[in-house]
Design an enzyme around this catalytic site. Sequence first.
Site, PDB file in Angstrom:
ATOM      1  CG  HIS A  48      36.274  -5.505  16.160  1.00 16.86           C
ATOM      2  ND1 HIS A  48      37.324  -5.760  15.299  1.00 16.86           N
ATOM      3  CD2 HIS A  48      35.312  -4.905  15.413  1.00 16.86           C
ATOM      4  CE1 HIS A  48      37.008  -5.348  14.084  1.00 16.86           C
ATOM      5  NE2 HIS A  48      35.797  -4.816  14.124  1.00 16.86           N
TER       6      HIS A  48
ATOM      7  CG  ASP B 299      39.169  -9.335  15.917  1.00 10.78           C
ATOM      8  OD1 ASP B 299      38.418  -8.420  16.342  1.00 10.78           O
ATOM      9  OD2 ASP B 299      38.758 -10.254  15.193  1.00 10.78           O
TER      10      ASP B 299
ATOM     11  CG  ASP C 199      36.681  -3.180  10.598  1.00 13.55           C
ATOM     12  OD1 ASP C 199      36.045  -3.152  11.671  1.00 13.55           O
ATOM     13  OD2 ASP C 199      36.485  -4.034   9.715  1.00 13.55           O
TER      14      ASP C 199
ATOM     15  CD  GLU D  36      33.408  -7.611  14.135  1.00 14.09           C
ATOM     16  OE1 GLU D  36      32.362  -7.250  13.565  1.00 14.09           O
ATOM     17  OE2 GLU D  36      34.523  -7.646  13.554  1.00 14.09           O
ATOM     18  CD  GLU D  37      37.147  -7.873  11.232  1.00 12.86           C
ATOM     19  OE1 GLU D  37      36.296  -8.405  10.503  1.00 12.86           O
ATOM     20  OE2 GLU D  37      37.393  -6.662  11.206  1.00 12.86           O
TER      21      GLU D  37
ATOM     22  CG  ASP E 133      27.512  -1.118  16.660  1.00 12.73           C
ATOM     23  OD1 ASP E 133      27.464   0.065  16.280  1.00 12.73           O
ATOM     24  OD2 ASP E 133      26.949  -2.040  16.054  1.00 12.73           O
TER      25      ASP E 133
END
Length: 343
Positions: free
Chosen positions: A118, A120, A150, A184-185, A210
């Site tokens: 991801h 974001d 992340d 995602e967050e 993932d």
Amino acid sequence: MDIILYILLSAFLILIGTILIRTAAFKPSKPLETDGEKIEFDGDKAIEDLRTLVRFKTVSYRDSSLEDNAEFEKFIEKLPELYPFVFEKCSFLKLPNRALLFKWEGQNHTDPAVLMAHYDVVPVDESGWEKPPFEAILEDDVIWGRGTLDTKVTFNGVLFAANDLIGKGFVPQNDIYFAFSGGEEVNGEGAHHIVRYFKEEGITLGMVVDEGGAVVENVFPGVKVPCGLIGIAEKGMMDVKYTVKSQGGHASAPKPGAPIDRLASACRNMVEHPFKLKLTAPAAEMFDTLGRYSSFVYRIIFSNLKLFLPVLDMICKKSGGELNALMRTSCAFTTITISTVRW
């Protein structure tokens, strides 16, 4: 009576002997041999590409009105410049809720793989950072920036590797999809749209990878060597909101059962009564693998796991964190809001 004691003592000694024999035999397997092939790639470009991605303030908020949509769009518009061979060779779809999906066609079209990440990031209090979080400062081989771990590093790793391989003429054995979420967050809907696309197209996946784990140290009990954690299963999640209300009053003459007291009691009750331990097959296999590198005392536990499962449960509860989360459904209270109405 003497015979019974003798039988019990003999059984106890046999048990101890069995435990020690199993512990002595509980050793690491022989390391896999590699061909020693050195993979050549432009490491400096990989670093600079990651720094470029980090500089975009793709911050997700639960209140979407706080988001800067222009930053997300600029991020996406930059990708063809960073990974030109990917956009030349792969099909590309922009799905709703900032979901991105690439397809790298392989020699076969069965059992395709999906590589996920991801792009974001969570909001940041910049005053608490030693370096600006969105300038991607490179200092002493460390990149300072929100999203470096992340998971813009994964995003960059996937597309950089594909771009490099495509440029060298490589064609994968099977189709590969790159699936990226821009929300995602905040548990956004992007991943749902990607899944829906696969269902509508009748695509049955062979493997999904993932963002995964990390190379960690001093996380697994008794293990001092670095461990590369590969997650082969993942728990679901659920958000629960506790709400407590009461009539007004005055702090000089408080009524019994004040809202904060009741809420604190409910939270404390849940903390003191965790979900029961459940040793799943993936967790058991991990204990069997990593436990062989542990210290002698812990090897006693891991080599005789069924016998010492209550002991392992106590260790997990005490240590908390990832180890405890492996063994049970975990709960965490993360946000509290107090509203007062005055009249």
